[in-house]
Design a protein around this motif. Structure first.
Motif, PDB file in Angstrom:
ATOM      1  N   ALA A  80       0.784  -0.692   0.629  1.00  0.00           N
ATOM      2  CA  ALA A  80       0.116  -0.071  -0.073  1.00  0.00           C
ATOM      3  C   ALA A  80       0.928   1.052   0.078  1.00  0.00           C
TER       4      ALA A  80
ATOM      5  N   GLU B  66       2.183   1.572  -3.632  1.00  0.00           N
ATOM      6  CA  GLU B  66       1.259   2.138  -4.142  1.00  0.00           C
ATOM      7  C   GLU B  66       0.555   3.885  -3.718  1.00  0.00           C
ATOM      8  N   LEU B  67       0.902   4.331  -2.751  1.00  0.00           N
ATOM      9  CA  LEU B  67       0.431   5.456  -2.356  1.00  0.00           C
ATOM     10  C   LEU B  67       2.071   6.492  -2.880  1.00  0.00           C
TER      11      LEU B  67
ATOM     12  N   ARG C 152      -3.523  14.807 -13.223  1.00  0.00           N
ATOM     13  CA  ARG C 152      -3.798  13.122 -12.641  1.00  0.00           C
ATOM     14  C   ARG C 152      -2.271  13.437 -12.831  1.00  0.00           C
TER      15      ARG C 152
ATOM     16  N   ARG D  67      -1.114  11.999  -8.130  1.00  0.00           N
ATOM     17  CA  ARG D  67      -0.538  10.456  -8.083  1.00  0.00           C
ATOM     18  C   ARG D  67       0.351  11.367  -7.526  1.00  0.00           C
TER      19      ARG D  67
ATOM     20  N   GLY E 199      -0.667  10.348  -4.597  1.00  0.00           N
ATOM     21  CA  GLY E 199      -0.261   8.612  -4.445  1.00  0.00           C
ATOM     22  C   GLY E 199      -2.086   7.917  -4.563  1.00  0.00           C
ATOM     23  N   CYS E 200      -3.036   8.967  -5.126  1.00  0.00           N
ATOM     24  CA  CYS E 200      -3.743   8.485  -5.835  1.00  0.00           C
ATOM     25  C   CYS E 200      -4.397   9.425  -6.487  1.00  0.00           C
ATOM     26  N   SER E 201      -5.890   9.729  -7.701  1.00  0.00           N
ATOM     27  CA  SER E 201      -5.845   9.890  -8.268  1.00  0.00           C
ATOM     28  C   SER E 201      -6.920  11.438  -8.258  1.00  0.00           C
TER      29      SER E 201
ATOM     30  N   ASP F 174     -10.107  10.266  -6.718  1.00  0.00           N
ATOM     31  CA  ASP F 174     -10.473   9.780  -5.580  1.00  0.00           C
ATOM     32  C   ASP F 174      -9.969  10.668  -3.867  1.00  0.00           C
ATOM     33  N   TYR F 175      -8.957  12.031  -4.582  1.00  0.00           N
ATOM     34  CA  TYR F 175      -8.783  12.861  -3.394  1.00  0.00           C
ATOM     35  C   TYR F 175      -9.952  13.640  -3.415  1.00  0.00           C
TER      36      TYR F 175
ATOM     37  N   ARG G 159     -18.225   3.643  -0.305  1.00  0.00           N
ATOM     38  CA  ARG G 159     -17.463   3.770   0.796  1.00  0.00           C
ATOM     39  C   ARG G 159     -17.204   4.057   2.100  1.00  0.00           C
TER      40      ARG G 159
END
Length: 292
Positions: A104, A107-108, A202, A206, A210-212, A215-216, A258
């Protein structure tokens, strides 16, 4: 230098510390060697060099200059060789770690296997986290493995925050998105407001979070929605509009998917009447607001 052997229950914490060390001076070279776990080496002063596999993948190595403040990532199965300048030396602090949470954190963007040498803006916070592990290693400490594991989590966050490229283009973009998070805008419209293409936005988000962007923004919106549901009596439809959703039904489905519970159930579990009403301002931890 200290080495630890965490037990099976400690591994369930997600990250475990296998070793820690702090030293400085004209240190002897390390390697060539290959490890089966991760090592974060924080160089807070001085200079040196490192030899790492070339990106071409042909098993050749490439020599890099290391100038403090900097971070060296040692990843499992990757041969490495490094050392301090024999004349100037360097100040290093390192932590060996492993665990299921590594996936994780990678990925972040907190761990970058493809970027083993990372310039830092400030090594101080990361070095402080490592120092906490060394202090926890006092003889007879029953909480050693727990304190060390917590400090590894803190170390990864400190290293992510201190990365030299974060301040350059990351924080301003995130601040702008947070400021406009509750406007009913698409990702493309957010990008246009900041003079960027959707792809550029994007990439920037990221790299920084660490996210799109989607999602942020969702995290910010649902966080505010929870605050409004728990601290006010506003109808769910009004809460939805306050956080940027014109369709209350869509908001409720999104919230349920969520959060794991519908908005009305979340309110029933968390609701607290706040004298004076809800405020979006973050309180000063040293001077929290007094409610009468």
């Amino acid at each position: 230098m200290r080495f630890f052997t965490p037990g099976p229950v400690h591994h369930r914490l997600g990250l475990v510390c296998l070793g820690v060390g702090m030293q400085h001076g004209a240190l002897p070279p390390v390697g060539p060697r290959t490890l089966d776990h991760y090592v974060a080496i924080v160089i807070s002063a001085g200079r040196g060099w490192c030899e790492l596999p070339d990106a071409t993948g042909d098993f050749a190595t490439r020599r890099h200059e290391v100038v403090a403040p900097a971070l060296l990532w040692i990843t499992p199965g990757v041969p490495h060789h490094f050392g301090a300048d024999p004349d100037e030396g360097w100040d290093e602090a390192f932590v060996d770690f492993t665990g299921s949470a590594v996936t994780a954190y990678t990925e972040l963007g907190c761990i970058e296997p493809d970027r083993p040498l990372v310039p830092l803006t400030d090594a101080g916070p990361a070095r402080s986290a490592i120092a906490r592990i060394t202090r926890a290693a006092r003889p007879g400490n029953p909480l050693l493995e727990i304190e060390a594991a917590a400090a590894v989590h803190e170390l990864l966050v400190a290293l992510r925050r201190a990365r030299a490229d974060t301040t350059a283009d990351g924080a301003p973009v995130l601040e702008a998105l947070a400021r406009d998070a509750f406007l009913p805008l698409s990702v493309a419209e957010h990008a246009a407001r900041h003079g960027m293409t959707a792809a550029e936005l994007r990439t920037a988000v990221r790299r920084s979070a660490g996210c799109s962007p989607k999602d942020y923004l969702l995290g910010i919106r649902l966080g505010r929605a929870k605050e409004l549901l728990a601290g006010t009596d506003l109808p769910v439809s009004t809460v939805a509009r306050r956080v940027g959703y014109d369709d209350p039904a869509y908001f409720s489905r999104l919230f349920t998917r969520r959060v794991g519970t519908p908005p009305i159930h979340f309110r029933a579990q968390q609701a607290r009447t706040v004298p004076g009403g809800f405020t979006p301002h973050i309180p000063d931890p040293d001077h929290p607001p007094m409610l009468t």
